[in-house]
Design a protein around this motif. Sequence first.
Motif, mmCIF file in Angstrom:
data_model
loop_
_atom_site.group_PDB
_atom_site.id
_atom_site.type_symbol
_atom_site.label_atom_id
_atom_site.label_comp_id
_atom_site.label_asym_id
_atom_site.label_seq_id
_atom_site.Cartn_x
_atom_site.Cartn_y
_atom_site.Cartn_z
ATOM 1 N N THR A 28 -6.240 6.151 -8.134
ATOM 2 C CA THR A 28 -6.577 6.800 -6.834
ATOM 3 C C THR A 28 -7.866 7.044 -6.593
ATOM 4 O O THR A 28 -8.609 7.077 -5.555
ATOM 5 N N TRP A 31 -10.018 4.672 -5.189
ATOM 6 C CA TRP A 31 -9.542 4.305 -3.950
ATOM 7 C C TRP A 31 -9.218 2.755 -3.898
ATOM 8 O O TRP A 31 -10.115 2.243 -3.012
ATOM 9 N N ARG A 32 -8.427 2.086 -4.831
ATOM 10 C CA ARG A 32 -8.065 0.849 -4.608
ATOM 11 C C ARG A 32 -7.008 0.528 -3.961
ATOM 12 O O ARG A 32 -5.665 0.996 -4.177
ATOM 13 N N TYR A 33 -6.920 0.322 -2.694
ATOM 14 C CA TYR A 33 -5.927 -0.020 -1.632
ATOM 15 C C TYR A 33 -6.163 -0.955 -0.358
ATOM 16 O O TYR A 33 -7.577 -0.990 -0.251
ATOM 17 N N VAL A 50 -0.091 0.835 3.737
ATOM 18 C CA VAL A 50 -0.896 0.968 2.749
ATOM 19 C C VAL A 50 -0.429 0.212 1.638
ATOM 20 O O VAL A 50 0.546 0.441 1.102
ATOM 21 N N TRP A 51 -1.275 -0.695 1.044
ATOM 22 C CA TRP A 51 -0.997 -1.542 -0.061
ATOM 23 C C TRP A 51 -1.764 -0.735 -1.118
ATOM 24 O O TRP A 51 -2.904 -0.746 -1.331
ATOM 25 N N SER A 52 -0.787 0.114 -2.033
ATOM 26 C CA SER A 52 -1.277 0.505 -3.454
ATOM 27 C C SER A 52 -1.149 -0.033 -4.608
ATOM 28 O O SER A 52 -0.332 -0.958 -4.836
ATOM 29 N N TYR A 53 -1.944 -0.009 -5.671
ATOM 30 C CA TYR A 53 -2.032 -0.545 -6.856
ATOM 31 C C TYR A 53 -1.588 0.491 -8.088
ATOM 32 O O TYR A 53 -2.288 1.484 -8.064
ATOM 33 N N ALA A 60 3.054 4.134 -7.421
ATOM 34 C CA ALA A 60 2.296 3.834 -6.102
ATOM 35 C C ALA A 60 2.772 4.234 -4.829
ATOM 36 O O ALA A 60 2.055 4.557 -3.876
ATOM 37 N N ALA A 64 0.232 6.028 -2.395
ATOM 38 C CA ALA A 64 0.099 5.518 -0.903
ATOM 39 C C ALA A 64 -0.266 6.691 0.177
ATOM 40 O O ALA A 64 -1.034 6.463 0.989
ATOM 41 N N ASN A 67 -3.930 7.529 -0.104
ATOM 42 C CA ASN A 67 -4.450 6.393 0.278
ATOM 43 C C ASN A 67 -4.625 6.204 1.798
ATOM 44 O O ASN A 67 -5.543 5.844 2.205
ATOM 45 N N LYS A 138 1.668 -4.165 -6.761
ATOM 46 C CA LYS A 138 0.974 -3.850 -5.503
ATOM 47 C C LYS A 138 2.291 -3.644 -4.604
ATOM 48 O O LYS A 138 3.008 -4.390 -4.419
#
Length: 167
Positions: A28, A31-33, A50-53, A60, A64, A67, A138
Motif C-alpha cells: 500500500t 500505492w500500487r492500485y 479499486v484494483w489492489s495488488y 487486498a 482497497a 487505496n 489483483k
Amino acid sequence: MKNTLLLLLFVSTISMFGQARKKADIDTKEWRYEIQCAGVGHDGTYLVKVWSYSKKGNVAIEQAKKNAVHGVIFKGFTGGDGCAAQKAMISNPNVEAEKKEFFDLFFEDGGKYMKYVSVSTDGHISAEDRKKVGKEYKVGIIVSVMKDALRKDLESAGVVRGLSTGF
C-alpha cells in the motif's frame, strides 16, 4: 497438552496474519492500485472500483479502502458506467511529501481514512474480480467514498484549499 497445542496454533495463525498485513502495508505504501468509476453513488459520495495488488487475496480487500481514499485525494479516476471522470482533490503532487506526517497518521491501520469509506461488495468478490497476476492477486473491490466529508475535513486540516477560496 491439547490446550497447549491449540494455543500454539492460535498464536502462529495470528503471527502469520500479522506478517501478511505488514506485507500488504508495504504494498500500500507503494500505492500500487488502479481506480475507476463504478457507477453513480449517493449525493456527496463516489462509487469507485479499486484494483489492489497483494500476495494474499483477502488482505487486498482491506487495502482497497486505503487505496480508494488515496485515489480520490491524489489520482482522480476515469469515467464510465454512467459517471463522469473526476480530478484528484489535490493536484499538487508535492503535498503528500510535504504533509507526510499527516498522511502517515491518516492512512495507518484503523486511521481516520476509515470514516470516509465503505466496501460496497459486502466481502463477496466475483471470480472475474480476483485475478492471479504472477505471484500476487489483483483484486477488484467496489468502494463508496464520502468525498464531501473527506474534502471538508482535509480543508479544515489545512491540507486542501477550500473551493470557495480565490485562485
